[in-house]
Design an enzyme around this catalytic site. Structure first.
Site, PDB file in Angstrom:
ATOM      1  N   GLU A 176      38.639 -10.844  36.543  1.00 16.74           N
ATOM      2  CA  GLU A 176      39.073 -10.398  35.294  1.00 16.74           C
ATOM      3  C   GLU A 176      39.690  -9.259  35.214  1.00 16.74           C
ATOM      4  OE1 GLU A 176      35.966  -9.835  32.238  1.00 16.74           O
ATOM      5  OE2 GLU A 176      37.270 -10.206  30.817  1.00 16.74           O
ATOM      6  N   LYS A 222      41.252 -14.857  25.876  1.00 20.38           N
ATOM      7  CA  LYS A 222      39.755 -14.714  25.736  1.00 20.38           C
ATOM      8  C   LYS A 222      39.200 -14.804  24.260  1.00 20.38           C
ATOM      9  CE  LYS A 222      35.687 -11.756  27.575  1.00 20.38           C
ATOM     10  NZ  LYS A 222      35.776 -10.418  28.512  1.00 20.38           N
ATOM     11  N   CYS A 261      34.949 -14.406  31.267  1.00 24.35           N
ATOM     12  CA  CYS A 261      33.924 -13.420  31.223  1.00 24.35           C
ATOM     13  C   CYS A 261      32.788 -13.929  30.138  1.00 24.35           C
ATOM     14  CB  CYS A 261      34.113 -12.100  31.270  1.00 24.35           C
ATOM     15  SG  CYS A 261      32.789 -10.894  31.937  1.00 24.35           S
TER      16      CYS A 261
END
Lengths: 290, 290
Positions: B40, B112, B149
């Site tokens: 990331e 995300k 994540c």
């Protein structure tokens, strides 16, 4: 709150098996357990290894069974999670967890929602999929999210129980190995089973109690090779950490202290609930998104 | 299909870090990796340890970054999963994974969806939650379910990607420890992180690639104690079995062969998709079911 689970084998008859369970319940009560969890279909053999109508007779005793375990809960002043074969009417049966309050009252029941069917686990022959939904059961030791065996592979079931306020997830289960599978495959299956259930604790920040049977049971038709139930019952905390775990061969009573405060502590710093993108989850209600 | 992930540290500047990444990509290409996954925000430090408007300048280069990594993918003939800081317009930024095809074309991007915010991980200041939904990206090495994540804690995200046909789940990530936490807590956090991601493999019968950064990074404001990124990047198979795993301290390139056939084999005998009770899952679309 002290909780216990009883991992046991089948003793050849319902009567002998129930007596063995009773003696273990007495032992757990002497250790001050307030909540006791039994394994899936704990009164009998795991009869779903074959499709045989004779096994439906087991379900005829559902009401008597409920009365029996109610009395056990009352006598020992425990919250008791049982797993019974329920007959609603001729030709309509469920795999049903019945939860008893300390005074013997039925606190609630859960009819297994996800029904497996694969060689040696012919449950779709016996059990109509549950129609009560995923509803946690309020008891004096907390709101219990009781699910059964195959449900454990479905994150949806655990999530819904939590969203409805479940404070503990509980899985009575009956899962095992076929002896002829290679060791690596057996290990992968066991690890997958532990991992998926621990993940429900993590995703939902709730403790998980999983109670599995142990011992070898033959298929009474002789067609299937029989199942060696792999035990490994366990209790884990809200981060999925193992608090206690049984082995794969012995009858065992496991104990753990469940601290409900830990749920709030961990949720405050790992606030998964805060960030769910519910407006983008529609696909979850579809069979497949093709 | 041979896949690789690159677990690395931050080299003090974007230029030095990108050069280090490039040299590792070359190494992975020499090992015949066809799919390469980066961690990331791999170009820079994990800047979300503080809320400072100066870091938005990193996002100004988004288009140049896309062109740069496109050229890297083309030159090395690889499918490349990058994680970039995207500026859409002033005041509107995303944490965006961009996937490149072997010819350098943008195969797709994922913004995300679940954005964390807790001490030292102030992502809600920087990133607008994604508005592209959970859409797998079709590439020449398979349909990739790229998530980032914090998404890893949400079974919903993994499930939707699979229901839309994802053949591999991929998590570029940046997670670590605060040094002052007790060892047992650090271990619980790492185990929980491994377990939840392995569970997505199991529940969805897809391989998972998780690529985390490594090394200590200070908070440039000096307010937070800094984060020791815990590495432990891994690739697991469709039963959650670890195929390869990095340690918690070193830069490492991990390799694994991904066999798409295994998904069908396991799904045929563990047919979780068959039995989902979609008519009873409505609660999943609610914030909380009180």
């Amino acid at each position: 709150m002290k909780t216990a689970l009883i991992q046991q084998r089948f003793y050849g008859t319902k009567e002998a098996t129930v007596q063995a369970t009773l003696s273990k319940i007495r032992e757990a009560v002497q250790q001050d357990a307030e909540l006791i969890v039994l394994q899936e279909l704990h009164q009998t053999e795991y009869f779903c290894q074959s499709e045989d109508t004779k096994f439906f007779t087991y379900a005829n005793d559902f009401e008597a069974d409920v009365n029996y375990w109610s009395e056990v809960a009352r006598e020992h002043n425990i919250v008791l999670v049982t797993s019974l074969f329920e007959k609603r009417t001729a030709g309509l049966y469920h795999n049903t967890a019945v939860v008893f309050e300390k005074n013997g009252a039925v606190a609630g029941k859960y009819r297994k929602m996800h029904i497996p069917d694969d060689p040696g686990f012919y449950e779709k022959f016996y059990f109509t999929p549950g129609d009560l939904g995923f509803e946690p059961i309020q008891t004096s030791v907390g709101k219990l999210g009781v699910l059964v065996c195959w449900d454990q592979w479905y994150p949806e079931a655990a999530r819904i129980m939590m969203l409805k306020g479940a404070e503990i997830l509980i899985y009575p289960t009956a899962i095992g190995w076929f002896e002829e599978d290679p060791e690596e495959e057996k290990q992968r299956q066991l690890d997958a089973w532990m991992t998926i259930q621990r993940s429900h604790a993590i995703a939902n920040t709730v403790p998980v109690i999983s109670c599995n049977r142990v011992g070898f049971e033959a298929d009474n038709t002789g067609i299937m090779p029989g199942i060696r139930f792999w035990g490994n019952s366990f209790i884990c905390g809200v981060q999925g950490e193992i608090l206690t775990q049984a082995n794969d061969s012995d009858e065992q009573i496991l104990y753990a202290e469940i601290a409900h405060e830990r749920t709030k502590e961990v949720r405050d710093i790992w606030p998964f609930l805060r960030d769910r993108r519910i407006e983008k989850y529609n696909c979850l209600l579809k069979r497949y998104c093709d």
